[in-house]
Design an enzyme around this catalytic site. Structure first.
Site, short mmCIF file in Angstrom:
data_model
loop_
_atom_site.label_atom_id
_atom_site.label_comp_id
_atom_site.label_asym_id
_atom_site.label_seq_id
_atom_site.Cartn_x
_atom_site.Cartn_y
_atom_site.Cartn_z
N GLY A 171 -12.10 -0.95 13.04
CA GLY A 171 -10.87 -1.67 13.05
C GLY A 171 -9.78 -0.78 14.00
N GLY A 406 -16.71 5.24 52.83
CA GLY A 406 -15.71 5.41 51.88
C GLY A 406 -15.87 6.64 50.86
N ALA A 407 -17.14 6.57 50.60
CA ALA A 407 -17.48 7.37 49.39
C ALA A 407 -17.34 9.00 49.99
CB ALA A 407 -19.03 7.32 49.03
C1 HXC Z 1 -9.77 2.11 0.23
C2 HXC Z 1 -12.03 2.46 0.45
C3 HXC Z 1 -11.78 1.92 1.92
C4 HXC Z 1 -10.49 1.44 2.10
C5 HXC Z 1 -13.78 2.41 1.43
N1 HXC Z 1 -13.14 2.77 0.31
N2 HXC Z 1 -13.06 1.81 2.31
N3 HXC Z 1 -11.14 2.34 -0.35
N4 HXC Z 1 -9.47 1.67 1.58
N5 HXC Z 1 -10.60 0.94 3.57
C6 HXC Z 1 -13.81 3.22 -0.86
C7 HXC Z 1 -14.63 2.27 -1.78
O1 HXC Z 1 -13.88 1.31 -2.54
C8 HXC Z 1 -15.51 3.11 -2.55
O2 HXC Z 1 -14.87 3.72 -3.34
C9 HXC Z 1 -15.83 4.35 -1.50
O3 HXC Z 1 -14.58 4.16 -0.65
C10 HXC Z 1 -16.96 4.15 -0.62
O4 HXC Z 1 -17.12 2.94 -0.27
P1 HXC Z 1 -18.35 2.17 -0.36
O5 HXC Z 1 -18.01 0.78 0.21
O6 HXC Z 1 -19.11 2.41 -1.63
O7 HXC Z 1 -19.58 3.11 0.75
P2 HXC Z 1 -20.37 2.22 1.89
O8 HXC Z 1 -21.27 1.37 1.10
O9 HXC Z 1 -20.92 3.44 2.52
O10 HXC Z 1 -19.53 1.64 2.92
C11 HXC Z 1 -18.69 2.25 3.69
C12 HXC Z 1 -17.70 1.04 4.51
C13 HXC Z 1 -17.30 0.05 3.53
C14 HXC Z 1 -18.49 -0.12 5.24
C15 HXC Z 1 -16.81 1.80 5.21
O11 HXC Z 1 -16.42 0.83 2.21
C16 HXC Z 1 -15.91 -0.75 3.87
O12 HXC Z 1 -16.36 -1.74 4.49
N6 HXC Z 1 -14.78 -0.51 3.69
C17 HXC Z 1 -13.65 -1.44 4.08
C18 HXC Z 1 -13.50 -1.17 5.65
C19 HXC Z 1 -12.31 -1.62 6.07
O13 HXC Z 1 -12.32 -3.06 5.91
N7 HXC Z 1 -11.40 -1.14 6.25
C20 HXC Z 1 -9.90 -1.64 6.73
C21 HXC Z 1 -10.16 -1.86 8.12
S1 HXC Z 1 -8.77 -2.25 9.11
P3 HXC Z 1 -15.56 4.08 -4.77
O14 HXC Z 1 -14.41 4.38 -5.75
O15 HXC Z 1 -16.41 2.89 -5.29
O16 HXC Z 1 -16.42 5.30 -4.31
C22 HXC Z 1 -8.36 -1.00 9.58
C23 HXC Z 1 -7.01 -1.03 10.26
C24 HXC Z 1 -6.85 0.11 10.97
O17 HXC Z 1 -8.83 0.29 9.38
C25 HXC Z 1 -5.63 -0.20 11.79
C26 HXC Z 1 -5.00 0.97 12.51
C27 HXC Z 1 -4.03 0.50 13.50
#
Ligand code: HXC
Length: 512
Positions: A171, A406-407
């Protein structure tokens, strides 16, 4: 409460913070072949040098049950330490704590180290391993990202910023590393993309894996988003230590000096015979670079992308230099879109941090073709021209063989304020190669093979040498290849006191 109890409470809290998300999640992190945030800092920094800040910071989110889940440190370990005795500021995201996701407080911790690093003039190294925006916090987290982004931009050109991608980075979160100077990734365990495979499938119906879309190989070969890919966390962290030895701490500091036993005036006779007799045969420009730099030590940037140009750091007389070189082994060393972009960014980094630039030239020109023209080679080639022209650091250029069209101008020529422009006797400095030139100026004689051969020979005799340019002063001296290191070392010594300023402006408008 007696003092000892206070201290005990502090210790207890410290221990709690050190455990991050707990033993089980640490185990899960290890099972993925990844180190924890703190273990990574132990490898990156000199032993015992890490001083943590904000150990007890917690989030302030009251939604979705977060009020009952608080972990000291809030998913990022921040502070400062040293690498081979030199100060750096660091943040290391802790995937065991809410997936390393970025809350407002987590962002504030990162901002604090960035602000301090800028004040004192020390690099920032970010170890990224995060699920992105803390979903429970919503816009507060987005605001946090933007605060980090703003600092990335303000710090750009002030202190070196290095990003290691050691887990997910998806993201908008990718844009903080994207605005830092160098990105190193870990193979198989890290990825960077703006939208992941699921969203891609929904929107465009393309099926792609995480690795293909944003893995270390993809980003170090195709996209050039990242500079280097490493096998595992430890390799990436140790490489970062070696890398930091080349960089100044800030734009106010001189390049670091490392002791060397390599004599500054070492002659290398093998360079005299390196260029093949046949101008169409390649040779490896790495060999020239290795023979010129101290101990042959070259830290190459983006080695797997646009191999027709080589960029990287080395040292001469112990002091850091940036090297840019055409590579005849790949596409004959031609300039194209990717090589221009790669080298332009490198030249600008060197200029921002007062790192002298050594340029080795063997370039047959810009790459012809519709793919290049329609891809915008005009704009992208201009990036490298612009970068060299605006650079005020010491610039030493050595033309080993071809410098066509040019290079020739682009590759740190005299006309772009090259300080010392050397050529080997094998240099050919002309508008184009003899064959192409004759085909144009003697078009009417195309059918007359004998005449064409004669004219080609005439053109070669006249232009396939460095002396026409040297007669005009465009080449400062034609040198023995074997004395290249000695010439460069002397040149760099003399240019240490170089003073050159561009006209005042708010900023330039490099073609982007
Ligand atoms: C809160 C989160 C989190 C998040 C993961 N966790 N991402 N908590 N906010 N964004 C937590 C999970 O709930 C979980 O908690 C622990 O972290 C580990 O995650 P898992 O899913 O069990 O790990 P894994 O299977 O390795 O997967 C990792 C992952 C997945 C691929 C990153 O967690 C995921 O898809 N997370 C969401 C990603 C996402 O959509 N983020 C927002 C993107 S938008 P527990 O308690 O079970 O351990 C963004 C915008 C930024 O970031 C903008 C900036 C301008």
């Amino acid at each position: 409460m007696p003092v000892s109890a206070n201290i005990a409470e502090m210790e207890r809290r410290r221990e709690a913070a050190k455990m991050g998300g707990g033993a089980k999640r640490i185990e899960a992190q290890h099972a993925k072949g990844k180190l924890t945030a703190r273990e990574r800092l132990d490898v990156l920094l000199d032993e015992g040098s890490f001083e943590e800040l904000d150990t007890y910071v917690e989030h302030d989110c009251m939604d979705f049950g977060m009020e009952t889940q608080r972990i000291p440190g809030d998913g990022v370990v921040t502070g400062s330490g040293t690498i081979n005795g030199r100060l750096v500021y660091v943040f290391s995201q802790d995937f065991t704590v809410f997936g390393g996701s970025l809350s407002k407080r987590h962002a504030e911790k990162i901002c604090k180290v960035m602000d301090t690093a800028m004040k004192v003039g020390a690099p920032v190294i970010g170890l990224n391993d995060s699920g992105g925006a803390r979903i429970q916090e919503g816009v507060a987290s987005l605001g946090g990202y933007a605060e980090v982004f703003q600092r990335n931009v303000l710090a750009s050109g002030v202190v070196p910023q290095i990003s290691l991608i050691m887990g997910p980075c998806a993201g908008g979160a990718v844009y903080s590393p994207a605005m830092t100077d160098f990105i190193f990734m870990v193979k198989d365990s890290s990825y960077m993309f703006v939208t992941g495979p699921d969203v891609v499938k929904t929107v465009t119906n393309e099926v792609v894996t995480q690795e293909e879309l944003g893995g270390a190989i993809t980003h170090t070969t195709k996209t050039s988003v990242a500079d280097l890919a490493y096998e595992n966390d430890i390799e990436a962290l140790l490489a970062t230590r070696r890398f930091m030895d080349f960089l100044p701490l800030s734009n106010r500091e001189e390049v670091p000096t490392l002791p060397t036993s390599d004599p500054w005036d070492r002659l290398d006779m093998s360079l005299d015979t390196l260029i093949p007799d046949n101008a169409n045969l390649p040779y490896d420009m790495h060999e020239v670079i290795a023979k010129v730099l101290d101990e042959g030590d070259f830290f190459e940037i983006q080695p797997a992308h646009a191999g027709n140009i080589l960029c990287g750091f080395g040292r001469v007389e112990g002091r850091t230099v940036g090297v840019v070189a055409n590579q005849p082994m790949v596409l004959a060393g031609v300039l194209d879109i990717n090589s221009s972009k790669k080298a332009a960014r490198f030249v600008r980094f060197c200029d921002a941090f007062e790192i002298p630039i050594i340029t080795f030239v063997d370039v047959p020109g810009f790459l012809p073709g519709t793919a290049q023209e329609l891809g915008g080679i005009i704009k992208h080639g201009a990036k490298l021209l612009f970068a060299y022209a605006e650079a005020t650091v010491p610039k030493i250029t050595v033309i080993t063989r071809k410098a066509y069209g040019g290079a020739y101008d682009v590759m740190a020529s005299k006309h772009l304020r090259g300080d010392l422009n050397y050529a080997w006797p094998t240099a050919e400095i002309a508008v184009m190669g003899a064959k192409g030139a004759v085909e144009i100026i003697f078009r009417q004689d195309r059918g007359d093979a004998e005449k064409i051969a004669e004219k080609t020979k005439e053109y070669e005799d006249r232009f396939a040498n460095p002396f026409v340019a040297a007669q005009r002063g465009y080449i400062d001296e034609v040198i023995h290849p074997h004395s290249t290191r000695r010439r460069i070392a002397l040149g760099l010594r003399k240019l240490r006191t170089k003073q050159l300023e561009n006209p005042w402006k708010k900023h330039d408008n490099i073609p982007l």
